[in-house]
Structures are given as structure tokens and as C-alpha cells.
Design an enzyme around this catalytic site. Structure first.
Site, PDB file in Angstrom:
ATOM      1  N   ASN A   1     -40.978  36.584  13.562  1.00 50.33           N
ATOM      2  CA  ASN A   1     -42.223  36.364  13.060  1.00 50.33           C
ATOM      3  C   ASN A   1     -43.298  36.404  14.190  1.00 50.33           C
ATOM      4  OD1 ASN A   1     -44.519  34.841  12.206  1.00 50.33           O
ATOM      5  ND2 ASN A   1     -43.417  32.976  11.778  1.00 50.33           N
TER       6      ASN A   1
ATOM      7  N   ARG B   1     -58.587  24.087   9.107  1.00 51.43           N
ATOM      8  CA  ARG B   1     -59.073  24.834   8.222  1.00 51.43           C
ATOM      9  C   ARG B   1     -60.020  24.017   7.173  1.00 51.43           C
ATOM     10  NH1 ARG B   1     -54.162  28.411   6.941  1.00 51.43           N
ATOM     11  NH2 ARG B   1     -53.281  27.804   8.847  1.00 51.43           N
TER      12      ARG B   1
ATOM     13  N   HIS C   1     -47.501  31.038   2.232  1.00 53.54           N
ATOM     14  CA  HIS C   1     -46.264  30.302   2.211  1.00 53.54           C
ATOM     15  C   HIS C   1     -45.165  30.388   1.097  1.00 53.54           C
ATOM     16  CE1 HIS C   1     -49.237  26.944   4.145  1.00 53.54           C
ATOM     17  NE2 HIS C   1     -48.723  27.768   5.237  1.00 53.54           N
TER      18      HIS C   1
ATOM     19  N   GLU D   1     -37.923  29.041   5.816  1.00 51.80           N
ATOM     20  CA  GLU D   1     -38.601  30.306   5.743  1.00 51.80           C
ATOM     21  C   GLU D   1     -37.605  31.511   6.196  1.00 51.80           C
ATOM     22  OE1 GLU D   1     -42.355  28.068   6.888  1.00 51.80           O
ATOM     23  OE2 GLU D   1     -43.506  29.854   5.524  1.00 51.80           O
TER      24      GLU D   1
ATOM     25  N   ARG E   1     -41.563  38.836   8.989  1.00 54.73           N
ATOM     26  CA  ARG E   1     -42.439  37.979   8.367  1.00 54.73           C
ATOM     27  C   ARG E   1     -43.922  38.824   8.308  1.00 54.73           C
ATOM     28  NH1 ARG E   1     -46.154  33.013  10.017  1.00 54.73           N
ATOM     29  NH2 ARG E   1     -47.065  32.640   7.934  1.00 54.73           N
TER      30      ARG E   1
END
Ligand code: AMP
Length: 400
Positions: free
Chosen positions: A7, A240, A179, A385, A90
Site C-alpha cells: 500500500n 474532510r 474503501h 483490506e 492497493r
């Protein structure tokens, strides 16, 4: 069968080496501050952690450090790089260019170059990560696994924005979500845990972490998700804004003399929990501040939970009911107060939390936290993940 999951961020590289026979992690860690002073390398294996302050000028060096450590005579977990059967990378954004996990080929990497600006902070880093791995392991199959992949089953009326249709055609402006690997994993785990066929279930998955997104899953397929063209949309997050009237952003930009790119940095990095509270983007800090009487920290937390509840309600409508609600990721797995507030007054939907089970919820394992008379199951499921990326890598590279 061993799969290395990578990742890559712009200045970081996280990795896990997974034994696919047992789906267990052999080693994991990260390289931080790549290309910046005081780089750091962390390696965890055999139940111990090694931390090294070492110069990591670029991603090539980072990958080399990882491989050296994995094959190290003392600390290593494999005897040679040849034991790595495949590498899964990823990737945050796919646009419409990749709807499935994809084998790394020169052509796929050319397409990756073309969609770099869909996620300017993340996608270029993924390209660098892939190239760094290819430099060390040119003969090992590699697969690109996209955060957006799970969401391509959304119907057009859910993924379209009400903009001039030509702009969708020309620029592929639409909802992509994020996600996806996490939503897919926890939805499958929920069905498995309940001993039900996923085709028969309506599931709402709440991935609540530094970035948060909520997804409606019908029969194992995503039918709607809260993040949008980019991961800026949806519930307010650590830094955010989440959903906002674009005219409000333009008004601030004009008043404060911000360019469009300044405004995007502002909405991505200075808003959300941090912007509202003025305290922190971290929910642990917000809870402490709120308990100590900081009203803006209280407000930020209330906004987060209210918006989470609104999406759950909206997705119950989209799914025509709900059988299971899943909480996952840093906040979803650990913050019982957020879970309780997000599910408040939902008895009308058949959603009833058991307050004690919610508070007592053990960490790191699947837990059921609904009341005995709740029609809807409420599960806390640790996300994984990396395991989804490793599984996809095996399947796409025909390694099974
Ligand atoms: P993630 O992005 O999934 O790693 O989630 C990170 C976020 O989870 C952090 O920023 C915290 O806000 C939150 N978090 C992690 N641990 C806890 C905890 N024990 N209680 C409340 N929030 C937590």
C-alpha cells in the site's frame, strides 16, 4: 502460497506478507517519511517489532529494505524472494478504466498513468510502488486492486450526478466510492458469521475511520455508497468536510481569496472534525475534549453521528429494509459512543442496540451488539483490506 500486499502512499509504504494457506500474516510493517529527513522502517514478525531509523530516499530503497528484512537470516520469514508468489498493490482510484482487479502489464501501467489525476495524492504513489517492486521482482506476477472496485455494481441512477450528461461521457464524472475492499470484506464476513447466504441479505456497512464511508450492499453487491467522485464526499471525516453545497465552498473561496486548488486542500485537510472542533481530527481527542466541556468538540461528534445515522436511514430506504448493520475501521471498531449515537431512535427500523454489549464489545474479533429483540443484527467486524487484496491477487494472477 505467499502474497505480498503493498500500500504505497506519497511518502510511505505499508506492507504485509500473507500466507494464503492459513490466511495469516507472516510479517508486516511500514516505511515512513520516504524522501524526507528522519525516515523510519518498521518490521513486525515472530511476535516482535523492529524499528530502524534509516535513510529511505525513495520507494525503490523502501522495497529493497522490506525484501531484505523478509529474507534476513535472523529476522526474516522466508528464505528467498522466490517464495513470494505474487504482489497485490492497493490503488485508490480507477475511474472507469479498471472495473476489476487487473494484472500489472505495460498496457495497464500506461492506463494508470492516464488516470493519475483522479487521485493526485495516491495514484502516482501506487505507480511508483509498482515500479519499485517490479525493479526488485521482475518475474513475480503483480495485481492492481482498486478501492473503487466493489462499487461498480451501483445502478446508473445511484452513481450519476445530475450534471450535463456530456460531462459524464467526456470526463467520466460520477460516483466511484472508496474503501471497496473493506466494505466487501465485512459484508462477506457478516454473512459467514451469521451462517446466511449473502445473496439473501441486505447489509449496511459503515467503514468509520480517518476517512469514513457507508455502503448499501444487496445480495452481496454494492448498490450505493457515500463517497463520490473522490473520497471527499459523504459523512464529515477527520479532516474532510464530507457533503457540502458547492456554492458555500465558492463563497468561502471568494471571501478568503482561495483558488480552486486551495479550496480542495481546505475541504480535504482543514475541515471535518478538525475544522469544526478546532481540537483534533482524532476521535479519542474529541471525546476527551467534549467530556471536559469543549462544545465545539461535542458539536463535531454530534455532526458525525447524525450524518452516519442519516446515511443508514437513506440506505435502509434504498435497500427496502435492512437485515444487518456492520461497523468497522478505527472508529467503527473501537468507539462505542459513536455506534450508540449513530443508531439512536431507530427502533422504527427494527434496529435496537444492547447498550451493555456495545460497551463491552471485545476488540479484534467479530461481536454482535444488538438487543435480543432487535430485528436487525448489529455487528462489529474488524476489517482486513490486505487479505482481500491478497485474495484478489491470487485469483487474478491464477495462483490458486
Ligand atoms: P483508521 O483510519 O481506520 O485507522 O481509523 C483511525 C481513526 O480511528 C483515528 O483517527 C481515531 O479517530 C479512531 N480511533 C482509533 N482507535 C480508537 C479508539 N480506541 N476509540 C475511538 N476512536 C478510535
Amino acid at each position: 502460497m505467499k502474497i505480498l500486499v503493498i500500500n504505497s502512499g506519497s511518502s510511505s509504504l505499508k506492507y504485509q506478507l500473507i500466507d494464503m494457506e492459513t490466511e495469516s500474516v507472516l510479517a508486516k510493517g511500514l516505511c515512513e517519511r520516504i524522501g524526507i529527513a528522519n525516515s523510519n522502517f518498521v518490521y513486525k514478525a515472530h511476535g516482535m517489532t523492529i524499528e530502524q531509523q534509516t535513510d529511505i530516499p525513495d520507494h525503490n530503497t523502501a522495497v529493497k529494505l522490506v525484501l531484505d528484512k523478509l529474507t534476513d537470516k535472523e529476522a526474516g520469514v522466508i528464505s528467498s524472494m522466490k517464495e513470494i508468489d505474487g504482489v497485490g498493490h492497493r490503488v485508490v482510484a480507477s475511474g472507469e478504466a479498471f472495473k476489476q482487479p487487473t494484472l500489472v502489464t505495460p498496457q495497464a501501467m500506461e492506463t494508470m498513468e492516464q488516470i493519475k489525476d483522479l487521485a493526485p495524492l495516491h495514484n502516482p504513489a501506487a505507480i511508483v510502488g509498482v515500479n519499485a517492486c517490479l525493479a526488485q521482482m521482475p518475474d513475480t506476477p503483480m495485481v492492481l486492486v482498486f478501492d473503487t472496485g466493489f462499487h461498480f455494481t451501483m445502478p446508473d441512477y445511484a452513481y450519476m450526478y445530475a450534471i450535463n450528461y456530456q460531462h459524464y461521457q467526456k470526463y467520466k464524472i460520477r460516483r466511484y466510492g472508496a474503501h471497496g475492499t473493506s466494505h466487501k470484506f465485512v459484508a462477506q464476513e457478516a454473512a459467514k458469521y451469521l451462517g446466511k447466504n449473502i445473496e439473501d441479505l441486505k447489509i449496511i456497512t459503515c467503514h468509520l475511520g480517518n476517512g469514513s464511508s457507508i455502503t448499501a450492499v444487496k445480495g452481496g453487491k454494492c448498490i450505493d455508497t457515500s463517497m463520490g467522485f473522490t473520497p471527499l464526499a459523504g459523512v464529515p471525516m477527520g479532516t474532510r468536510s464530507g457533503d457540502i453545497d458547492f456554492a458555500a465552498a465558492e463563497y468561502i473561496a471568494k471571501k478568503e481569496g482561495m483558488s480552486i486548488s486551495d479550496m480542495l486542500t481546505y475541504l480535504n485537510k482543514q475541515c471535518g472534525m478538525l475544522g469544526v472542533s478546532g481540537v483534533s481530527s482524532d476521535f479519542r481527542d474529541l471525546s476527551v475534549a467534549s467530556d471536559a466541556g469543549n462544545d465545539r468538540a461535542r458539536l463535531a461528534l454530534d455532526m458525525f453521528c447524525y450524518n452516519t445515522k442519516k446515511y443508514i436511514g437513506a440506505y435502509a430506504a434504498a435497500l427496502n429494509g435492512v437485515d444487518v448493520i456492520v461497523f468497522t475501521a478505527g472508529i467503527g471498531e473501537n468507539d462505542s459512543r459513536v455506534r450508540e449515537a449513530s443508531l439512536k431512535d431507530m427502533e422504527y427500523l427494527g434496529v435496537k442496540l444492547d447498550a451493555q454489549k456495545n460497551v463491552d464489545c471485545p476488540r479484534g474479533t467479530i461481536a454482535e451488539i444488538q438487543a435480543d429483540d432487535s430485528k436487525v443484527k448489529i455487528l462489529v467486524i474488524p476489517t482486513n483490506e490486505e487479505l482481500v487484496i491478497a485474495r484478489e491477487t491470487m485469483s487474478v494472477a491464477n495462483l490458486a
